[in-house]
Each structure stands twice: as C-alpha cells, then as structure tokens.
Scaffold this motif. Structure first.
Motif, PDB file in Angstrom:
ATOM      1  N   ILE A 167       6.894   5.701  -7.374  1.00 33.64           N
ATOM      2  CA  ILE A 167       5.476   6.006  -7.473  1.00 33.64           C
ATOM      3  C   ILE A 167       4.851   5.036  -8.474  1.00 33.64           C
ATOM      4  N   GLY A 168       3.792   4.385  -8.041  1.00 32.36           N
ATOM      5  CA  GLY A 168       3.161   3.373  -8.874  1.00 32.36           C
ATOM      6  C   GLY A 168       3.523   1.961  -8.481  1.00 32.36           C
ATOM      7  N   ASP A 169       4.528   1.783  -7.605  1.00 27.62           N
ATOM      8  CA  ASP A 169       4.868   0.449  -7.126  1.00 27.62           C
ATOM      9  C   ASP A 169       3.668  -0.182  -6.428  1.00 27.62           C
ATOM     10  N   THR A 170       3.523  -1.465  -6.593  1.00 28.16           N
ATOM     11  CA  THR A 170       2.428  -2.190  -5.958  1.00 28.16           C
ATOM     12  C   THR A 170       2.983  -3.224  -4.980  1.00 28.16           C
ATOM     13  N   SER A 171       2.165  -3.605  -4.022  1.00 35.28           N
ATOM     14  CA  SER A 171       2.566  -4.605  -3.032  1.00 35.28           C
ATOM     15  C   SER A 171       1.325  -5.298  -2.494  1.00 35.28           C
ATOM     16  N   PRO A 172       1.461  -6.519  -2.001  1.00 32.99           N
ATOM     17  CA  PRO A 172       0.307  -7.270  -1.499  1.00 32.99           C
ATOM     18  C   PRO A 172      -0.175  -6.733  -0.158  1.00 32.99           C
ATOM     19  N   LEU A 173      -1.470  -6.821   0.068  1.00 33.69           N
ATOM     20  CA  LEU A 173      -2.039  -6.280   1.306  1.00 33.69           C
ATOM     21  C   LEU A 173      -1.588  -7.059   2.527  1.00 33.69           C
ATOM     22  N   ILE A 189       8.735   8.519   3.845  1.00 32.36           N
ATOM     23  CA  ILE A 189       7.296   8.441   4.107  1.00 32.36           C
ATOM     24  C   ILE A 189       6.581   8.110   2.800  1.00 32.36           C
ATOM     25  N   HIS A 190       5.670   7.150   2.851  1.00 29.10           N
ATOM     26  CA  HIS A 190       4.890   6.766   1.671  1.00 29.10           C
ATOM     27  C   HIS A 190       3.397   6.951   1.927  1.00 29.10           C
ATOM     28  N   LEU A 191       2.718   7.378   0.886  1.00 23.79           N
ATOM     29  CA  LEU A 191       1.255   7.402   0.881  1.00 23.79           C
ATOM     30  C   LEU A 191       0.810   6.361  -0.136  1.00 23.79           C
ATOM     31  N   SER A 192      -0.021   5.411   0.299  1.00 26.24           N
ATOM     32  CA  SER A 192      -0.467   4.325  -0.577  1.00 26.24           C
ATOM     33  C   SER A 192      -1.974   4.189  -0.515  1.00 26.24           C
ATOM     34  N   VAL A 193      -2.550   3.767  -1.632  1.00 24.95           N
ATOM     35  CA  VAL A 193      -3.995   3.536  -1.690  1.00 24.95           C
ATOM     36  C   VAL A 193      -4.257   2.106  -2.112  1.00 24.95           C
ATOM     37  N   PRO A 194      -5.377   1.518  -1.655  1.00 25.38           N
ATOM     38  CA  PRO A 194      -5.685   0.147  -2.052  1.00 25.38           C
ATOM     39  C   PRO A 194      -6.346   0.093  -3.422  1.00 25.38           C
ATOM     40  N   ASP A 195      -5.951  -0.884  -4.205  1.00 26.06           N
ATOM     41  CA  ASP A 195      -6.636  -1.183  -5.461  1.00 26.06           C
ATOM     42  C   ASP A 195      -7.540  -2.364  -5.154  1.00 26.06           C
ATOM     43  N   ALA A 196      -8.716  -2.058  -4.573  1.00 26.50           N
ATOM     44  CA  ALA A 196      -9.629  -3.087  -4.058  1.00 26.50           C
ATOM     45  C   ALA A 196      -8.822  -4.008  -3.150  1.00 26.50           C
ATOM     46  N   LEU A 197      -8.937  -5.340  -3.349  1.00 25.13           N
ATOM     47  CA  LEU A 197      -8.145  -6.292  -2.580  1.00 25.13           C
ATOM     48  C   LEU A 197      -6.948  -6.795  -3.382  1.00 25.13           C
ATOM     49  N   GLN A 198      -6.698  -6.151  -4.519  1.00 26.39           N
ATOM     50  CA  GLN A 198      -5.637  -6.639  -5.400  1.00 26.39           C
ATOM     51  C   GLN A 198      -4.250  -6.297  -4.876  1.00 26.39           C
ATOM     52  N   CYS A 199      -4.063  -5.060  -4.462  1.00 29.14           N
ATOM     53  CA  CYS A 199      -2.731  -4.621  -4.057  1.00 29.14           C
ATOM     54  C   CYS A 199      -2.819  -3.225  -3.455  1.00 29.14           C
ATOM     55  N   MET A 200      -1.704  -2.784  -2.897  1.00 28.86           N
ATOM     56  CA  MET A 200      -1.532  -1.397  -2.502  1.00 28.86           C
ATOM     57  C   MET A 200      -0.695  -0.708  -3.572  1.00 28.86           C
ATOM     58  N   VAL A 201      -0.994   0.574  -3.833  1.00 29.33           N
ATOM     59  CA  VAL A 201      -0.282   1.340  -4.855  1.00 29.33           C
ATOM     60  C   VAL A 201       0.309   2.591  -4.203  1.00 29.33           C
TER      61      VAL A 201
END
Length: 251
Positions: free
Chosen positions: A128-134, A99-111
C-alpha cells in the motif's frame, strides 16, 4: 523549535487539504506567518511527496494521492473505499489472483491504496502506497484512456521511460495502446513495467461517467497469464469497475 516546525508543517498540510487548491498568500493570511516561512514549508512538503503544485495553476497547492497511502484505513469512510471493498473481494474469489485499487496522483503516478490478496504461494505483491508510472502499467493506462487528449499530450511531452522492450515508450505506441483500451473496456500489462508481472485493469468513473477516479486491477505472475482467457478476465474486471462506480453513486 524543531517540534514547533513539525507542528506548523502538519497544520499547513491540513489547511491545504481543507482549502485546496490554495495559494501561499491565502495560507499566509490564515496562519499569520511570514510568506517565506509558508513557502519554505510548502516546498519541503512537496519534496517529501506530501504536496504538489496544481497542474493548471502552479501558484496553488494541493495534496497528492500519496497522502492516502499513509493509513488506508482512513479511506474506509470514503465512498470510493467503501464501494470498492466488497466487489474487490468477489473478484479475487472469482479469479484467485491479487486485486489492487489504485488512484492517480495527477499525471505523476498511480498509487496503490488497497489490496486483496489471493492464496497462491507465488503471487504478485504491491505494498500500500507503492507508486508506478501511468504509461507503463495497466492501472495507469486505464486512467489515461479516459483523460482528455491534452493530458495525454502533456504526459508524452515529459518523456516516456522504457522499463522493458514491451513498454509503450513513444507517442504512437502509447496512443495506439490507449485506443485499444477504449475499444476493449480494459487495459493489459504483460511484463511492460516489472518483469514477469501481468495485470488487467479497468477505470472506475466519477458521477459524470467520463472522469476516471481510480482503477481496479487483477495482478498475476506471467506464468499464470493465459491469453486465451483474456476477454473473459477483462470483462470481469470491467464489470467490477462498473459496479464500484455504481455503488459509489448509490445506484
């Protein structure tokens, strides 16, 4: 001199976090430093991923969600982290997947800001800290489905990178996908970003019940993805997101 520069950068970072969105001029007055020095520090912090320009007013600066990944334990005092932890554990226990909890960095990425691991020897793993495209991920599309159309248009205008033949990498495909997310209440990623990685995610909404704060996701290898169980899994994830939102609001 170098240590003095590092200390100044950290103090400016703290000031941005406290006063965001803040202008160079406001920071200049706050610290009594030359405008050029403050501007140079902001640009350096931005290039390193700690800060970003405000989307609506690019003369103002704010921290990005990436800062949250430095030490997730720092989130434990936040209402989101505190509200999410127990429901995430229960969801993991129910499905025995990560299970992952992720937050958006505006429209840049999910963290990714938190993770609860399953006990399978073969499992998906995001640091933790991995980023991915929305647009290419379940966590990101769960967020996009609840954003205003203008935000989606802005994301599309920047170009949608294709990571696999299944990535919704054009405007029509993405909009159709977001419509499905809104109808179903959850989003699905099957090999659309990373090969052999699947996820089902739902958005955690703010107090107004419309603004997405974060998303919670079940992530698994493609070998364990079972399409016939998707409605049940999607409902579990959506219910978990709803519970986290309610717990955060103290409901």
């Amino acid at each position: 001199m170098e240590m003095k520069s590092v200390t100044r950068s950290l103090r400016i970072l703290e000031a941005v976090a406290q006063h965001q969105p803040v202008t160079v001029g406001e920071l200049t007055k706050l610290f009594g430093l030359p405008k050029s020095t403050v501007q140079r520090t902001l640009v350096t912090l931005s290039e390193a991923g700690w800060l970003r320009a405000n989307r609506k007013d690019t003369t103002r600066w704010e921290i990005g969600a990436r800062v949250l990944a430095v030490r997730p334990a720092a989130l434990q005092g936040s209402s989101l982290f505190a509200a999410a932890r127990e429901p995430m554990i229960r969801l993991r226990d129910a499905v025995n997947e990560t299970i992952h909890l992720s937050v958006p960095d505006a429209l840049q990425c999910m963290v990714v800001v938190d993770r609860v691991d399953c006990d399978h020897a073969v499992r998906t793993f995001h640091t933790i800290g991995d980023t991915s495209p929305l647009h290419a991920t379940a966590t990101g599309r769960a967020i996009l489905a609840h954003l205003p159309p203008a935000d989606v248009d802005e994301l599309i205008s920047r170009g949608l990178e294709s990571y696999s033949e299944d990535t919704p990498a054009d405007a029509d495909a993405l909009r159709a996908e977001l419509q499905r997310v809104r109808a179903d209440g959850y989003s699905v990623n099957r090999n659309q970003y990373r090969p052999d990685v699947c996820a089902v995610a739902a958005a955690i909404l703010d107090d107004d019940g419309t603004t997405p704060l974060a998303s919670v996701a079940v992530s698994m290898p493609d070998s364990r993805y079972e399409a016939e169980h998707l409605p049940e899994l999607g409902r579990l994830v959506a219910d978990t997101a709803t519970e986290i939102g309610a717990r955060r609001r103290g409901a």
